[in-house]
Design a protein around this motif. Sequence first.
Motif, PDB file in Angstrom:
ATOM      1  N   THR A 162      -3.436   3.477   7.517  1.00  0.00           N
ATOM      2  CA  THR A 162      -3.693   3.384   9.173  1.00  0.00           C
ATOM      3  C   THR A 162      -3.480   1.886   9.697  1.00  0.00           C
ATOM      4  O   THR A 162      -3.321   1.018   8.765  1.00  0.00           O
ATOM      5  N   GLU A 163      -3.976   1.693  10.781  1.00  0.00           N
ATOM      6  CA  GLU A 163      -3.934   0.384  11.266  1.00  0.00           C
ATOM      7  C   GLU A 163      -4.868  -0.409  10.804  1.00  0.00           C
ATOM      8  O   GLU A 163      -5.140  -1.692  10.616  1.00  0.00           O
ATOM      9  N   ASP A 164      -6.133   0.531  10.262  1.00  0.00           N
ATOM     10  CA  ASP A 164      -7.245  -0.356   9.957  1.00  0.00           C
ATOM     11  C   ASP A 164      -7.012  -0.402   8.429  1.00  0.00           C
ATOM     12  O   ASP A 164      -7.488   0.279   7.436  1.00  0.00           O
ATOM     13  N   GLU A 165      -6.778  -1.895   7.840  1.00  0.00           N
ATOM     14  CA  GLU A 165      -6.327  -2.020   6.537  1.00  0.00           C
ATOM     15  C   GLU A 165      -7.819  -2.074   5.533  1.00  0.00           C
ATOM     16  O   GLU A 165      -7.489  -2.599   4.286  1.00  0.00           O
ATOM     17  N   ASP A 166      -8.715  -1.938   6.176  1.00  0.00           N
ATOM     18  CA  ASP A 166     -10.042  -1.860   5.254  1.00  0.00           C
ATOM     19  C   ASP A 166     -10.128  -0.727   4.493  1.00  0.00           C
ATOM     20  O   ASP A 166     -11.134  -0.705   3.809  1.00  0.00           O
ATOM     21  N   LEU A 167      -9.711   0.259   5.003  1.00  0.00           N
ATOM     22  CA  LEU A 167      -9.623   1.604   4.498  1.00  0.00           C
ATOM     23  C   LEU A 167      -9.339   1.646   3.005  1.00  0.00           C
ATOM     24  O   LEU A 167      -8.459   0.638   2.881  1.00  0.00           O
ATOM     25  N   PRO A 168      -9.782   2.239   1.930  1.00  0.00           N
ATOM     26  CA  PRO A 168      -9.269   2.280   0.610  1.00  0.00           C
ATOM     27  C   PRO A 168      -7.831   2.978   0.608  1.00  0.00           C
ATOM     28  O   PRO A 168      -7.814   4.231   1.117  1.00  0.00           O
ATOM     29  N   PHE A 169      -6.743   2.235   0.146  1.00  0.00           N
ATOM     30  CA  PHE A 169      -5.566   2.848   0.125  1.00  0.00           C
ATOM     31  C   PHE A 169      -4.556   2.207  -0.988  1.00  0.00           C
ATOM     32  O   PHE A 169      -4.919   1.324  -1.470  1.00  0.00           O
ATOM     33  N   VAL A 170      -3.661   3.113  -1.180  1.00  0.00           N
ATOM     34  CA  VAL A 170      -2.552   2.600  -2.171  1.00  0.00           C
ATOM     35  C   VAL A 170      -1.196   2.994  -1.108  1.00  0.00           C
ATOM     36  O   VAL A 170      -1.113   3.975  -0.388  1.00  0.00           O
ATOM     37  N   ASP A 171      -0.280   1.961  -1.257  1.00  0.00           N
ATOM     38  CA  ASP A 171       0.760   2.249  -0.674  1.00  0.00           C
ATOM     39  C   ASP A 171       2.148   1.458  -1.011  1.00  0.00           C
ATOM     40  O   ASP A 171       1.909   0.791  -1.775  1.00  0.00           O
ATOM     41  N   ILE A 172       3.489   1.677  -0.521  1.00  0.00           N
ATOM     42  CA  ILE A 172       4.575   1.096  -0.746  1.00  0.00           C
ATOM     43  C   ILE A 172       4.442  -0.273  -0.182  1.00  0.00           C
ATOM     44  O   ILE A 172       4.130  -0.419   1.036  1.00  0.00           O
ATOM     45  N   ASP A 173       4.977  -1.455  -0.997  1.00  0.00           N
ATOM     46  CA  ASP A 173       5.134  -2.606  -0.324  1.00  0.00           C
ATOM     47  C   ASP A 173       6.388  -2.606   0.437  1.00  0.00           C
ATOM     48  O   ASP A 173       7.371  -3.160  -0.207  1.00  0.00           O
ATOM     49  N   PHE A 174       6.533  -2.266   1.793  1.00  0.00           N
ATOM     50  CA  PHE A 174       7.752  -2.497   2.346  1.00  0.00           C
ATOM     51  C   PHE A 174       7.930  -3.851   2.753  1.00  0.00           C
ATOM     52  O   PHE A 174       9.516  -3.940   2.668  1.00  0.00           O
ATOM     53  N   VAL A 175       7.405  -4.666   2.738  1.00  0.00           N
ATOM     54  CA  VAL A 175       7.611  -6.214   3.110  1.00  0.00           C
ATOM     55  C   VAL A 175       8.617  -6.648   1.880  1.00  0.00           C
ATOM     56  O   VAL A 175       9.948  -7.051   1.913  1.00  0.00           O
TER      57      VAL A 175
END
Lengths: 337, 337
Positions: free
Chosen positions: A146-159
């Motif tokens: 989400t916009e709140d990047e403090d939440l625990p996440f795994v994601d694709i590094d789009f940059v």
Amino acid sequence: MVTMRDVAERANVSIATVSFVLNGTKRVAPETRTRIEAAIEELGYRRNVVARALASSRTRILALLHPDLEARPNATVIQFVMSAAHGARERGYDLVLWPVNGDEQMSHLLAGGLVDGALLMEVQIHDPRVDRLIASRLPFALIGRTEDEDLPFVDIDFVTTIDQALAHLRSYGHRRVALVTQRTKAPSGHEPGRIMRVESAYRDAMAALGEPPAVITVAGTSAGGREAARALAEDAPEATAVILVNEGASAGLVKGSRELGRSVPGDLSVISASTTAELGEMIEPSLTVMAAPAPQLGRLGVNALIDQLEGVQDALPHILIPCTLVPGQSVGPARPS
Amino acid sequence: MVTMRDVAERANVSIATVSFVLNGTKRVAPETRTRIEAAIEELGYRRNVVARALASSRTRILALLHPDLEARPNATVIQFVMSAAHGARERGYDLVLWPVNGDEQMSHLLAGGLVDGALLMEVQIHDPRVDRLIASRLPFALIGRTEDEDLPFVDIDFVTTIDQALAHLRSYGHRRVALVTQRTKAPSGHEPGRIMRVESAYRDAMAALGEPPAVITVAGTSAGGREAARALAEDAPEATAVILVNEGASAGLVKGSRELGRSVPGDLSVISASTTAELGEMIEPSLTVMAAPAPQLGRLGVNALIDQLEGVQDALPHILIPCTLVPGQSVGPARPS
């Protein structure tokens, strides 16, 4: 009342080994497993996971909240689902498929007491599911952000993914590179976060290179791909290459370009990002892809959730993994301008 | 202790409506749902499905036993999985994804007490999972069939599917039609039942037409498709058309034929059966497909299981549905012999 110890004694193994077989948490030699299974059947042993759940107030069941994949399943999303299911099983948890269309099924999840935690896919920039999970204090982890990047996440590094795709194209002489992303039916602010992140990574990279951006947004279908081919020819004719982050439109883009008399890669080089190499191979010419790290991210996402549940320290990870370049035959030298 | 009645009174609705929202079993108007959710949060109502499960000795959880889809997910199999998950949810059940590789995870399932029943996919002719389910008396239903057709199943009607594919090809003048099926790593007798059924439906139909059969078996990959293209050219050069029941090999067959100088459909007409129209559309030329009734069969399979659990009469269905012809551009007139 037959216990796990009785089974272990009859099978002449340790209680831990019986537990490995019952929970499926560790590989046990086939002969040993057969002996334990025979002992379970002879003694009529039956664990009552329901009673255990009541005693421990833990069910060891996790929910995978996924979008409506029924209509048009997408090869990459499925890899997330399956790797999460395998990852859960390896740690002795079960994963329930939880189809969430909008806000529909959240009440059942939150008031039900069935699951210990939730793993979310197709996370939106402003995701109402996340708000409700936070309010209910049910542990969760995100595949996406989400916009709140403090939440625990795994994601694709789009940059990094976009930078590497651009670097590959530039090594073939391409300077004017367009982006094709996906149009969704979601109201503004509720699009999957990846769509915004891909576009902003692309615009930043093009600005750093001093090149003008060209962004085309189409549906994730064959018809969408053909629409993108037309828009590229008419609105961005100077682009000699395109990065596509729209798996469902990839075949249509190539076919549509050919129908307009533009060959791939002769007139237009194509990289399809955040997809699978198998899908790229089906198309003629085989697409150069940036393969999504879906098998890794599904497991990392479920591990992030289980770590929280089991009180592992630093259990709120922020993990980003880029896509991997798999060259095909859809990238060639830039045509002279 | 807050009850469902308290929630219903606060939200000014019936208890049944609260139940619809909690179980997700029936669509409730958004305003009503919001009011019920607010009441649940204000009153701090929380159902304990675990306690309820212990009281009723029912968990309302079903296991979907599926093969290892992690490595190479297949578009059609995924439609089965997703439609089964939706179908379960619509009847107030949850579906746990249960990855079964061989006999590995069956002990956990059978001794665990977690699930009320199991739905099996990729059913083998002699399926050890079925033997263990029968021995354990856990209710189950099959998507596919073993040799024992008395068990409750839903499946693709391969006889009608092959007959319709042949009729379509014969209307274009094709008489010599080959079959391409899938090679698996399973030991003899443990292949998915569909492979045997497809081949026998094809051999029967060709015998009835008085034409010699030609069966080619390859892996379900692009490389497998290319191998099939070579085998068709070398071992069955008289075949002017092919029915493919091997989704993963479809793109490779078309590409491989072209590489051998054989055009589709000019030299070889192709029908891809038991797949999705979307997948056929990705290939150049767009494939004529027989689309699998996966969305229907996933739901019918889960309903067959739930009907057993709920004591519905005639709950042991034997349902067969054929694939549906979706014409593409890969079938043309037979070349003169």
